[in-house]
Motif scaffolding. Structure first.
Motif, mmCIF file in Angstrom:
data_model
loop_
_atom_site.group_PDB
_atom_site.id
_atom_site.type_symbol
_atom_site.label_atom_id
_atom_site.label_comp_id
_atom_site.label_asym_id
_atom_site.label_seq_id
_atom_site.Cartn_x
_atom_site.Cartn_y
_atom_site.Cartn_z
ATOM 1 N N ALA A 1 1.058 -1.071 0.167
ATOM 2 C CA ALA A 1 -0.016 0.058 -0.194
ATOM 3 C C ALA A 1 0.882 1.153 0.327
ATOM 4 C CB ALA A 1 -1.042 -0.733 1.169
ATOM 5 N N TRP A 2 2.141 0.924 0.248
ATOM 6 C CA TRP A 2 2.827 2.177 0.586
ATOM 7 C C TRP A 2 3.633 2.681 -0.658
ATOM 8 C CZ3 TRP A 2 8.851 2.492 3.723
ATOM 9 C CH2 TRP A 2 8.636 3.721 4.234
ATOM 10 N N ILE A 3 4.010 1.723 -1.212
ATOM 11 C CA ILE A 3 4.758 1.668 -2.681
ATOM 12 C C ILE A 3 3.093 2.073 -3.765
ATOM 13 C CG2 ILE A 3 5.367 0.474 -4.924
ATOM 14 C CD1 ILE A 3 7.241 1.160 -3.004
ATOM 15 N N GLU A 4 2.025 2.053 -3.553
ATOM 16 C CA GLU A 4 0.467 2.616 -4.103
ATOM 17 C C GLU A 4 0.210 3.957 -3.817
ATOM 18 O OE1 GLU A 4 -2.057 -0.429 -3.806
ATOM 19 O OE2 GLU A 4 -1.453 -1.849 -3.930
ATOM 20 N N ASP A 5 0.393 4.520 -2.233
ATOM 21 C CA ASP A 5 -0.240 5.908 -2.545
ATOM 22 C C ASP A 5 1.477 6.933 -3.053
ATOM 23 O OD1 ASP A 5 -1.996 4.735 -1.290
ATOM 24 O OD2 ASP A 5 -1.828 5.084 1.039
ATOM 25 N N THR A 6 2.135 6.291 -2.746
ATOM 26 C CA THR A 6 3.507 6.571 -2.999
ATOM 27 C C THR A 6 3.575 7.328 -4.420
ATOM 28 O OG1 THR A 6 5.048 6.110 -0.806
ATOM 29 C CG2 THR A 6 5.858 7.585 -2.373
ATOM 30 N N ALA A 7 3.012 5.977 -5.374
ATOM 31 C CA ALA A 7 3.220 6.679 -6.623
ATOM 32 C C ALA A 7 1.897 7.464 -7.007
ATOM 33 C CB ALA A 7 2.962 5.181 -7.105
ATOM 34 N N LYS A 8 0.881 7.597 -6.305
ATOM 35 C CA LYS A 8 -0.297 8.701 -6.659
ATOM 36 C C LYS A 8 -0.069 9.960 -6.179
ATOM 37 C CE LYS A 8 -3.688 5.458 -5.064
ATOM 38 N NZ LYS A 8 -4.689 4.999 -3.887
ATOM 39 N N LEU A 9 0.963 10.040 -4.940
ATOM 40 C CA LEU A 9 1.736 11.208 -4.846
ATOM 41 C C LEU A 9 2.419 11.617 -5.405
ATOM 42 C CD1 LEU A 9 2.015 10.288 -0.585
ATOM 43 C CD2 LEU A 9 0.652 11.891 -1.165
ATOM 44 N N ASN A 10 2.767 11.257 -5.924
ATOM 45 C CA ASN A 10 4.212 11.723 -7.348
ATOM 46 C C ASN A 10 3.695 11.618 -8.873
ATOM 47 O OD1 ASN A 10 7.114 11.836 -7.715
ATOM 48 N ND2 ASN A 10 6.869 10.075 -9.101
ATOM 49 N N ARG A 11 3.621 13.364 -8.573
ATOM 50 C CA ARG A 11 3.103 13.837 -9.874
ATOM 51 C C ARG A 11 3.063 15.261 -10.044
ATOM 52 N NH1 ARG A 11 -3.690 13.884 -8.286
ATOM 53 N NH2 ARG A 11 -3.345 15.252 -5.637
ATOM 54 N N GLY A 12 3.347 16.210 -11.219
ATOM 55 C CA GLY A 12 3.368 17.526 -10.884
ATOM 56 C C GLY A 12 4.725 17.258 -10.398
#
Length: 415
Positions: free
Chosen positions: A169-180
């Motif tokens: 879940a940490w990897i998934e959430d961090t990918a969501k946060l990694n934008r712009g």
């Protein structure tokens, strides 16, 4: 009652081998004077004053001479004290230093005291490095470890309502946060403290006993899997691959406002807010996630143990000091005063009012320490682990790089 600041120079360390540390100057008919070495900034002067007054009130036959030691040169100074004939009665040492000092033969074995001190409940990251060849030389005092600091605003914008509870879940959430312009996480490439936790989660280790010696184990399947998780997580940010959390200071990077997460001790939040007051109240904390829900990730536990030199002239009194400092009353007081994790898992409730310290305490329950070889400090001096991490993150073959780093560790531990 005395609380004195003592210099940590090499010259003074040498002098200790032939001069008194203070415990031999008891006045005739007066209370026994116990000399206690405490490291600078471990606790506040107010805490020490309150402890000393309470201890001397409860032990009319004992008095405390607390001497504050500088970290610079402390290794040589402690080694000299342990070899002297008039050592201090109690010494605070880093939890990972116990093996080095115990190897000198000048530290008292306190194994027979562990049951009375609730040893079965001690944090493993403090207790394990204090136990050498089945004997308990270091008594756990306090702990600290890393947690995840996160930007609440970035989490909200990404639609993440609560911190992740597992590594996946940490990897998934961090990918969501990694934008712009936002980095999902700022993770420098040489943060080996964090890597150690990922390796332990996989069942591996940095080094292990091999016969009568030690060998590096970064090339095991489990350790390589831990490094692979580090690589995946690190790729979700813009952290440098060839430096650690101090270059540049990661608190300053987070303070710029475009980083969603860093891995740090909770006190890092204060540094961030000092640099950027606009972030005050916007920083949250959660334990480093583990592989399963309800099980935080393993973390490297820092902190201190208390030891009694064999040359102490007041062995019984020294134990009374340790018993008090490691007991419920002063463990709870210190945890709340200093935002430390108490030495026992059952006392974690003492810090639940502090979000950062509570997250740290949750992780500390699965804390570990570096291999308790007397030579481990020499490994950290050259630190092939950092070089290995950079190599993998910049495209080197993970198995080959791990084999080379393990060989280097083995050679150092055998020196």
């Amino acid at each position: 009652m005395k609380i004195r600041f003592i210099a940590g120079s090499a010259a003074l360390a040498a002098t200790l081998a032939v001069t008194a540390c203070g415990s031999s100057s008891d006045s005739a008919g007066g209370p026994e004077k116990l000399t206690v070495w405490i490291m600078k900034d471990s606790v506040t002067e107010d805490f020490l004053t309150r402890f000393t007054e309470d201890f001397e009130r409860r032990h009319q036959d004992l008095s405390l001479d607390i001497q504050i030691q500088e970290w610079d040169g402390i290794g040589e100074k402690v080694t000299a004290a342990l070899a002297s004939t008039d050592a201090p009665d109690v010494i605070e040492v880093g939890n990972t230093q116990v093996a080095q000092y115990a190897a000198s033969g000048g530290v008292r074995d306190l194994t027979d005291r562990t049951e009375e001190l609730s040893g079965a409940d001690w944090l493993p990251g403090l207790a394990e490095p204090g136990k050498i060849d089945g004997k308990q030389y270091g008594i756990p005092w306090y702990a600290a470890n890393r947690v995840v600091l996160y930007h609440k605003g970035h989490f909200a914008k990404a639609g993440i309502a609560s911190p992740p509870a597992t590594q996946d879940a940490w990897i998934e959430d961090t990918a969501k946060l990694n934008r712009g312009d936002v980095q999902g996480i700022y993770l420098p490439g040489q943060n080996w403290y964090t890597l150690a936790g990922f390796i332990w989660d996989e069942g591996g280790d940095l080094a292990a006993r091999s016969g009568d010696g030690w060998k590096g184990t970064l090339d095991t399947r489990e350790a390589i899997a831990g490094m692979d998780f580090y690589r995946r997580l690190q790729a979700l940010g813009k952290g440098p691959k060839d430096s650690d959390e101090a270059k540049p200071p990661q608190a300053e990077v987070f303070a710029q406002g475009d980083v969603a997460q860093i891995i740090s001790v909770p006190g890092g939040a204060k540094l961030i807010e000092e640099t950027n007051p606009a972030l005050k109240g916007k920083i949250g904390f959660f334990p480093v996630p583990g592989k399963a829900v309800g099980t935080p990730g393993a973390v490297l536990t820092g902190g201190s143990d208390l030891i009694v030199p064999e040359a102490s002239a007041h062995q019984d009194g020294a134990y009374e000091v340790i018993k008090a400092l490691a007991g419920d009353t002063w463990q709870t007081d210190m945890a709340r005063t200093m935002s430390y994790v108490p030495n026992r898992t059952s006392l974690a409730g003492a810090v639940q009012d502090s979000e950062g310290t509570a997250a740290m305490a949750a992780g500390a329950a699965r804390g570990r320490a570096t291999p308790n070889s007397p030579q481990w400090a020499a490994v950290e001096a050259t630190n092939p682990i950092k070089q290995y991490m950079t190599a993998v993150l910049t495209g080197a073959d993970p198995t080959k790089a791990a084999r080379e780093a393990s060989g280097s560790i083995t050679r150092t531990l055998g020196s």
